[in-house]
Design a protein around this motif. Sequence first.
Motif, PDB file in Angstrom:
ATOM      1  N   CYS A   1       0.827  -1.210   0.000  1.00  0.00           N
ATOM      2  CA  CYS A   1       0.000   0.000   0.000  1.00  0.00           C
ATOM      3  C   CYS A   1       0.857   1.255   0.000  1.00  0.00           C
ATOM      4  N   THR A   2       1.925   1.251   0.785  1.00  0.00           N
ATOM      5  CA  THR A   2       2.763   2.440   0.915  1.00  0.00           C
ATOM      6  C   THR A   2       3.998   2.387   0.018  1.00  0.00           C
ATOM      7  N   GLY A   3       4.429   1.183  -0.368  1.00  0.00           N
ATOM      8  CA  GLY A   3       5.702   1.042  -1.058  1.00  0.00           C
ATOM      9  C   GLY A   3       6.869   0.990  -0.101  1.00  0.00           C
ATOM     10  N   GLY A   4       6.584   0.938   1.204  1.00  0.00           N
ATOM     11  CA  GLY A   4       7.633   0.856   2.220  1.00  0.00           C
ATOM     12  C   GLY A   4       7.842  -0.573   2.672  1.00  0.00           C
ATOM     13  N   CYS A   5       8.949  -0.797   3.361  1.00  0.00           N
ATOM     14  CA  CYS A   5       9.272  -2.125   3.878  1.00  0.00           C
ATOM     15  C   CYS A   5       9.519  -2.026   5.372  1.00  0.00           C
ATOM     16  N   CYS A   6       8.975  -2.971   6.119  1.00  0.00           N
ATOM     17  CA  CYS A   6       9.115  -2.960   7.576  1.00  0.00           C
ATOM     18  C   CYS A   6      10.571  -3.202   7.968  1.00  0.00           C
TER      19      CYS A   6
END
Length: 786
Positions: free
Chosen positions: A751-756
């Motif tokens: 959804c964000t294009g981020g990675c945890c």
Amino acid sequence: MKNKTFLNYEINEAPAFLPKAASKYDKQLLVEEDVLPEILFITSYPPRECGIATYSQDLVQALSNKFEHSFLLKVCALECGNPARTYPEEVRYVLDTNNSAKYVQLVHNINNDKRIQLVFLQHEFGLFHNAEVDLLQFLYSVVKPIIIAFHTVLPNPNDELKAKVRHIVGACASIIVLTKKSAQILRDEYGISADKISVIPHGTHLVPHLDKALLKEKYELEGKKILSTFGLLSSGKSIETTLDALPAIVNTHPDVVFLVIGKTHGGVIKSEGEQYRHSLEAKVKALGLENHVKFINRYLPLQDLLEYLQLTDIYLFTSKDPNQAVSGTFSYAMSCGCPIISTPIPHVREVLSEDTGILIDFQNVEQLANAVNRLMSDEKLRIRLSANSLRHIVPTAWENSAISHALLLQKVAEQAVESDTVTKATPSVLKPHADGKIVLHYRLPDINLQHIKKMTTDFGMYQFAKINQPDIESGYTLDDNARAMIAMCMHYKHTKDKGDIPYIRIYLNFIKYCLQSDGNFLNYVDIEKRFTEQNNETNLSDSNGRAIWALGYLISQRAFLPKDLNATAESLMSQALPQVIERHSPRTMAFVIKGLYYSNIEKKSSLISNHIKTLADRLVQMYRHESEPKWLWYESYMTYGNSILPEALLFASMDTGINMYKEIAKESFDFLLSVTFNENRIKVISNRSWLQKGQEAAEHGEQPIDVAYTILALREFYKVFKDERYKLKMSQAFDWFLGNNHLKQIIYNPCTGGCCDGLEEKSVNLNQGAESTLSYLVSRLTMEEK
């Protein structure tokens, strides 16, 4: 074929109270080797408007989006009568639950359809009202394995209800419930074996967490404090409890507006029309709340609904049914980070605590008013509750729910094959999927630069994030901007998107900013663009090596990038090179070798090759000193970024032609893979405790950067050695981001294009910092080249 069991006893036919089975399974199946196994969902389905319909569509879409070439999903839509609805293409059958003959026909279709391997039925008693006998005959006549999801499990059952549920369970291979409480009730009060029950919570949508003020402006609610509730309207929601509490709330907070989102439930419309809504509107008028209550009387598209929830300051859930097992509306509110005040239905009691929300008694107006006033007056508390809610609910994201469901489907299919529940003909139909077993293949997500761009200013990329919001106070690092330049150069190479160039320029200028007059780089820069004291407290050797890697990679793209970028990168490298080639840290040397190799690809320099040989010889010397038959490594321990050491030697061999480097690279890399891979997935060295020679690896504490380095190295080793095992491990390693890890949860947020930021023992670190997000992007772009 084995017979179905009924209450743990083997039976040859359906229970005596059922009519005789309508049809037998046709064993004469045609063999089609390219047919994927199909799962048939039997459920209400949009455009029918009900909670289970929405739930089922979300689940079907999540499974389809998450997996490819694994199975096909088809739907049998449940109807009560024959309304004129136009269903989407995945709906193959429609079952009128009031028509006995339709059940018989559906049994025939399922049993004789060679494509269907599993049947998955969403159960709610209301869906089969006055059709219990037809349902049971159907379940016992279908010869394919059946999974049933119970959306309601009533406590304290009488003998009749207990018998109904036990009969249903007897026909099924597996049962899904949405809460731990429901599982406990099935075990303790219905006598259902725990082995047959799986708990998979109601799925929730990942949301981008948009700016609340901008959303309020969009919906003409600027300057207001928003209370909301949503869902198909019925008296069970007890909206009047909130209306009765509003006068006391408005007296303290006159800017409050209460949104009642959702149209009236179709069943309520049939039985009583809009009587309940009209009573609420009358109460609003009687209490003089016209300026503080807004009815949004329609079935909202998902995006609009999630935006309304993201602009909500406090979400109110006031159901008056103590036996309501689960609420999708409640789950959606948590996924949007809403602070929640709720009545204590079983689902809520499981997930809501004093750290995530406030519980009130059923229909208690005074408690509701006090709770709202308390939260509205304490912004810090609302922020804390919101953050805690997100951390608690994200594991239930539809992406994670899809993984849990797919693993159960795989397990039931495998058990069916092993127990011969399906016919001998079925496995040949399902080739190439391992004799009827479902083989899961994760779908590659689309490439998404949204979070990286959000984290980047005109000066550089921020270091950390709080969830998906940049943590401005964390400042910037050379490490992250070097990684960012590599990632964006890779993206430009792949897409030729001119919009990448300004970002490459930002990251290159940051690297230039960090280069000091003595040829060394500093790493840490605060938001005022000042170098911090941390530069004096931390070993910056690897940061310097990483900068050389980034500069070398940019230089290798000279044919595609503007000339001034290449000139700047070459100038910076020449200034820094005398310093970095004197460093002896193994990872620093490996980073430098990689940078020098890339810079030397098109314009071969004997001086650069000599530098590569000097550094590679040092790595070889370390390897010969530390390695032994059971420890083929360069140090007496393994820490982070282990893959870059053998990868660097492989690059050294490719540049210099020295075969010894290649042999040691392969030997040490294969040893590393034996430590970090099992049969199905990667498990990188824990950052909690490095792996010491002769000891067991520590559990948990895995970080994206180590997975990314492994993927990069696997690509290079596959290109050189053409060993298909390297290619397979690339996919297994990348699937770690997508959920193939010990928690079976996503690390990458599509959804964000981020990675945890990390995978811990029992949770995922939800913060999406620069290092982890760039590690994912580099990995994703590498998968394009495999």
